[in-house]
Design an enzyme around this catalytic site. Structure first.
Site, PDB file in Angstrom:
ATOM      1  N   ASN A 215     -81.346  47.938  85.190  1.00 33.46           N
ATOM      2  CA  ASN A 215     -82.169  47.382  85.171  1.00 33.46           C
ATOM      3  C   ASN A 215     -83.472  47.696  85.303  1.00 33.46           C
ATOM      4  O   ASN A 215     -83.456  48.192  86.841  1.00 33.46           O
ATOM      5  CB  ASN A 215     -82.138  45.467  85.203  1.00 33.46           C
ATOM      6  CG  ASN A 215     -81.559  45.509  84.285  1.00 33.46           C
ATOM      7  OD1 ASN A 215     -80.563  45.039  83.695  1.00 33.46           O
ATOM      8  ND2 ASN A 215     -81.295  43.643  84.136  1.00 33.46           N
TER       9      ASN A 215
ATOM     10  N   LYS B  39     -68.529  63.974  87.956  1.00 32.64           N
ATOM     11  CA  LYS B  39     -69.538  64.491  86.969  1.00 32.64           C
ATOM     12  C   LYS B  39     -68.602  64.598  86.367  1.00 32.64           C
ATOM     13  O   LYS B  39     -68.477  65.905  85.831  1.00 32.64           O
ATOM     14  CB  LYS B  39     -70.744  65.633  88.025  1.00 32.64           C
ATOM     15  CG  LYS B  39     -71.762  65.508  87.336  1.00 32.64           C
ATOM     16  CD  LYS B  39     -72.853  66.507  87.894  1.00 32.64           C
ATOM     17  CE  LYS B  39     -74.561  66.799  86.896  1.00 32.64           C
ATOM     18  NZ  LYS B  39     -75.296  67.972  87.281  1.00 32.64           N
TER      19      LYS B  39
END
Ligand code: C5P
Length: 399
Positions: A208, A286
């Site tokens: 957020n 990754k």
């Protein structure tokens, strides 16, 4: 808290003087004896009769009143106090104090006292920002004078900015802090702050938007009132406050674990912007860009609601649980519903729609929703919101 303490309250000539009547009441509720002194200009705003009635004490107004001098001379009056409070402290009073002038009862008392002096400035924003006033403030701080406020917000003169007198409860907290160890001494307060980062893989995350500024200001304000603060923070933009016990976390799950480990607490304030979802199975390596251009699909899982979990604890629930509600529309309705749904005691609601500029900014405009209803606060600095909220928390915990 203030039983047996004697406060000499100097009321200067400003529109904020009306709040000083409430201040007298609040100080007396806590057991303090209050002796009001009202300047000549102050009497244009509040009457000696009101102040005397609320203080249940004699009010002093005149340096050259022989009756007063016969009863208690100005030197004795200033020395009998445990603390001298100037509220509102006008630009004129600050100027007199900084310059050492003594041409009326208030300024003479301020020169004659050997006790600590706490001032609550109140004036027009341009007067406060004027270099002469700022010079005086610096001089007074150097002399050891304590300040509370001014707060930022809409002013009676129609302008906006720093200059509003602090609210009575904030001044009470500052009085308590000046006279003793702080109203929250011995209280453990838990604060969550900042965003959480939910990993997608070792280099990517979802989060957020949150700078952590409001939570940090709150941690600082609570510590200033003497609280023992555990500050559980996600990766915020701003550094954590001084004087708190910092616990750094990344994800919502880690935050919940840290919060549980920090309990019990006398109050818990959840200012963190916790991510509602995490990636169900984050990759340990990754994720590579596909040469053929096919896109990864992320599956989400719901994060624990930390505020609701703590609010609904059957055992060990902190006596005061405070949540935040950042909304972009129907702020009041959504925040009120959120308070009920989560089961917390207070919700600090704010409008974070882009046009308010609140997200990532230095100001906030909040409404405090409690069982008693909604209290709309004027727009002010995040530091001021924090101090006022800390004062409310102190008021709720220290009865
Ligand atoms: O549900 P919403 O995120 O709007 O509620 C905001 C309040 O709930 C804030 O006090 C926030 O810190 C808290 N919260 C939490 N854990 C979550 C989500 C929100 O503690 N997973």
């Amino acid at each position: 808290m203030l039983a047996g303490k004697h406060i000499l309250l100097i009321i200067g000539g400003g529109i904020a003087a009306f709040k000083s009547l409430d201040l007298i009441r609040r100080l007396r509720e806590r057991g303090a004896e209050v002796t009001p002194v009202i300047t000549k200009a102050g009497q244009e705003f509040v009457t000696p009769l009101s102040a005397s009635g609320l203080a249940a004490n004699k009010v002093y107004t005149d340096l050259f009143d022989l009756t007063d001098e016969a009863e208690m001379g100005h030197i004795e009056l200033s020395r009998a106090a445990d603390l001298v409070v100037v509220a509102p402290a006008t630009a004129d009073l600050l100027g007199k104090m900084a310059g050492g002038l003594a041409n009326d009862l208030a300024s003479t008392l301020l020169m004659a006292t050997d006790k600590r002096v706490l001032v609550a400035p109140a004036m027009n924003v341009r007067m406060w920002e004027h270099p002469a006033c700022q010079r005086n403030v610096e001089t007074l701080k150097g002399d050891g004078v304590l300040f509370v406020g001014p707060n930022e917000g809409a002013m009676a003169c129609g302008e906006f900015g720093p200059g509003r007198m602090s609210e009575p409860l904030e001044i009470v907290s500052a009085v308590e802090a000046a006279l003793m160890d702080g109203p929250l001494k011995g209280k453990h307060v838990l604060v969550t702050s900042g965003p959480t980062h939910e990993p997608i893989d070792p280099v990517r995350y979802i989060a957020n938007r949150s700078s952590g500024a409001q939570g940090t200001a709150l941690g600082s304000a609570l510590a200033a009132l003497g609280a023992d603060v555990t500050f559980v923070t996600g990766p915020a933009d701003v550094p954590p406050p001084d004087g708190v016990n910092v616990v750094k976390v990344q994800s919502a799950q880690e935050m919940l674990k840290a919060v549980k480990a920090a309990l019990p607490a006398d109050a818990a304030v959840f200012a963190a912007a916790v991510a509602d979802w995490r990636v169900a199975s984050a990759s340990n390596s990754k994720i590579k860009k596909d040469a053929k251009g096919s896109l990864p699909v992320l599956k989400f899982a719901e994060n624990p609601d930390i505020l609701a979990t703590v609010s609904q604890m059957k055992k060990g629930r902190p006596p005061l649980v405070v949540g935040f509600a950042a909304e972009t529309d129907d702020v009041m309705a959504n925040a009120t519903a959120k308070r009920a749904r989560k089961g917390c005691d207070w919700i600090v609601a704010n409008d974070v729609s882009p046009e308010t500029g609140i997200m990532g900014g230095t100001e906030n405009a909040v409404t405090l929703i409690s069982e008693g209803g909604a209290d709309v606060w004027p727009r002010m600095g995040k530091d001021d919101v924090a101090r006022q909220l800390a004062a409310r928390i102190a008021d709720a915990l220290v009865q």
